[in-house]
Design a protein around this motif. Structure first.
Motif, short mmCIF file in Angstrom:
data_model
loop_
_atom_site.label_atom_id
_atom_site.label_comp_id
_atom_site.label_asym_id
_atom_site.label_seq_id
_atom_site.Cartn_x
_atom_site.Cartn_y
_atom_site.Cartn_z
N SER A 84 0.85 -1.19 0.00
CA SER A 84 0.00 0.00 0.00
C SER A 84 0.89 1.24 0.00
O SER A 84 2.00 1.22 0.56
CB SER A 84 -0.91 0.01 1.23
OG SER A 84 -1.60 1.24 1.36
N THR A 122 2.06 -8.68 13.18
CA THR A 122 1.03 -7.81 12.62
C THR A 122 1.65 -6.54 12.03
O THR A 122 1.27 -6.11 10.94
CB THR A 122 -0.01 -7.45 13.70
OG1 THR A 122 -0.60 -8.66 14.21
CG2 THR A 122 -1.10 -6.56 13.14
N LEU A 126 1.52 -5.43 8.11
CA LEU A 126 1.02 -4.14 7.64
C LEU A 126 2.01 -3.47 6.68
O LEU A 126 1.72 -2.39 6.15
CB LEU A 126 0.75 -3.22 8.82
CG LEU A 126 -0.43 -3.60 9.73
CD1 LEU A 126 -0.42 -2.75 10.99
CD2 LEU A 126 -1.75 -3.46 8.99
N ILE A 208 -5.35 -6.88 14.34
CA ILE A 208 -4.89 -6.09 13.19
C ILE A 208 -5.45 -4.68 13.24
O ILE A 208 -4.74 -3.69 13.04
CB ILE A 208 -5.29 -6.77 11.87
CG1 ILE A 208 -4.51 -8.08 11.69
CG2 ILE A 208 -5.04 -5.84 10.68
CD1 ILE A 208 -4.98 -8.91 10.51
N ALA A 212 -3.25 -1.30 13.54
CA ALA A 212 -3.32 -0.36 12.41
C ALA A 212 -3.81 1.01 12.86
O ALA A 212 -3.31 2.05 12.41
CB ALA A 212 -4.24 -0.92 11.33
N ARG A 220 -4.12 0.07 5.39
CA ARG A 220 -3.29 -1.12 5.46
C ARG A 220 -3.93 -2.17 6.37
O ARG A 220 -3.88 -3.37 6.09
CB ARG A 220 -1.89 -0.76 5.98
CG ARG A 220 -1.02 0.00 4.97
CD ARG A 220 0.32 0.39 5.59
NE ARG A 220 1.15 1.13 4.67
CZ ARG A 220 2.07 0.60 3.87
NH1 ARG A 220 2.28 -0.71 3.91
NH2 ARG A 220 2.79 1.35 3.07
N GLY A 221 -4.53 -1.71 7.46
CA GLY A 221 -5.22 -2.64 8.35
C GLY A 221 -6.37 -3.33 7.67
O GLY A 221 -6.56 -4.55 7.82
N LEU A 224 -4.95 -5.92 5.18
CA LEU A 224 -4.38 -7.11 5.83
C LEU A 224 -5.49 -7.97 6.43
O LEU A 224 -5.46 -9.21 6.31
CB LEU A 224 -3.38 -6.70 6.90
CG LEU A 224 -2.69 -7.86 7.63
CD1 LEU A 224 -1.91 -8.74 6.65
CD2 LEU A 224 -1.76 -7.33 8.74
#
Length: 386
Positions: A84, A122, A126, A208, A212, A220-221, A224
């Protein structure tokens, strides 16, 4: 922000139970201070049978009839990492799991620390792994192998080691201590964000989302969480379509946490996290049947009542008792169970089996292969079959 997904069978377990389980892992660790965990198979140690796509793996008709031990290994040990262009939108203020409002103004030097290595995995998932400056003793994935370890005596936080790395933000939960170490960090002006301590197959997306949000990368969270959720849905659907429809025909499974050096033998029950893993891999969680909640020292009566066909363990734990023969010597009640009679013990790397991070779909798949399709993604447990 949350990215909710449906639970496997029951609502999320109370946080306190999960914390109690993780505390046992912290208190019972052994080994030298700052010792780093084994990082699992390397590229040169390919997982046997992993070249067979999971969709093409043939499940045994009766998993309860399988003989012998196995070590579950990941078909792909790499972390899923999203791509991203989003950069951290900071400062951001979050209300963390401890109910504290924390402002994060800089995410250039991140420390993500917990008992299972989930938070670091995590952050890497990300796509922010290049900002991570250290790791805890449970972070065992290869991408983090060169980072300095900031825990000591197994899983105790060292404020001095953390401060030496000059982090701009620390992500943690209630599974590592002492509390005074976290207060030292706060007194030094470092934002400390406390995330949920609960680790289950069905709340990976929650972890997540919290990470994030704290780092200012909600897109991005979302990416993912969707990727991990889609992968997990596909693995769970494949398992559900292939295992016996009647839970009574599935292998009766228990999870044992053992550390021979500390004389620790615990049976993990309902609301421990291990129950969600057992359900996900298409086995029958016996702990619920016998009313075993949380984690407690194992007893001969509990083993007899459980009468397991299958025992799940951490690889390091099984090695610590001298393999299967040593385990049967230390917990003799296992010998008269189907699991003991058929030597049906499935182990997996300590840093993987209860991590419940972005690699959860791969962990569930690896265990399902070892249990339902021996040889297609597992190896004979020569090293741990005493």
């Amino acid at each position: 922000m949350r990215f909710p997904r449906p639970p496997i069978r029951r609502a999320l377990a109370p946080l306190a139970a999960a914390v109690a389980v993780i505390a046992v892992l912290a208190g019972c660790s052994s080994g030298a201070s700052n010792a780093a965990p084994a990082l699992g198979p390397t590229a040169e140690q390919a997982c046997p049978g992993s070249e067979i796509p999971f969709a093409d793996v043939t499940f045994t008709e009766d998993p309860r009839a399988v003989e012998g031990p196995a070590t579950a290994c990941l078909a792909d040990a790499d972390l899923p990492i999203v791509e991203s262009d989003e950069t951290p939108a900071l400062p951001t203020t979050v209300t963390d799991a401890a109910g504290e409002q924390v402002t994060v103004a800089d995410a250039s030097r991140i420390l993500a620390l917990d008992i299972s290595g989930t938070l670091a995995a995590t952050v890497f998932g990300l796509g922010l792994g290049d900002r991570v400056v250290g790791r805890d003793g449970s972070t065992g994935f290869a991408e983090a192998s060169d980072l300095p370890v900031v825990t000591q005596d197994g899983h105790s936080l060292s404020a001095e080691a953390i401060l030496a790395l000059d982090p701009s933000v620390v992500l943690t939960d209630t599974t590592l201590g002492p509390r005074d170490a976290l207060e030292q960090l706060r007194d030094a002006g470092i934002p400390v964000v406390v995330t949920t301590s609960e680790r289950r197959v069905d709340n990976v997306d929650q972890v997540i989302a919290e990470v994030a949000e704290a780092l200012g990368v909600p897109e991005r969270g979302r990416l993912l969480a969707e990727r991990v959720g889609d992968d997990l849905d596909a693995v769970l659907a494949r398992i559900a379509a292939s295992v016996p429809a009647d839970p009574a025909d599935r292998p009766r499974a228990i999870f044992l946490y053992v550390r021979g050096s500390a004389n620790v033998y615990y049976l993990f029950g309902e609301e421990s996290g291990a129950d969600s893993l057992i359900e996900a891999i298409g086995a029958f969680d016996v702990a619920g049947e016998i009313g075993w909640e949380g984690m407690r020292p194992v007893t001969a009566e509990a083993i007899a009542a459980a009468h397991p066909d299958l025992v799940l363990l951490m690889t390091g734990g099984l090695e610590s008792v001298g393999g299967i023969d040593g385990l049967l010597e230390q917990v003799p009640a296992l010998a008269s169970t189907p699991a003991g009679e058929h030597r049906r013990f499935v182990d997996m790397a300590d840093t993987e089996i209860l991590g419940f991070g972005p690699r959860t779909p791969a962990v569930v798949e690896a265990l399902a292969r070892a249990i339902h399709a021996p040889g297609a993604g597992s190896s004979a447990a020569e090293a741990t079959d005493g």
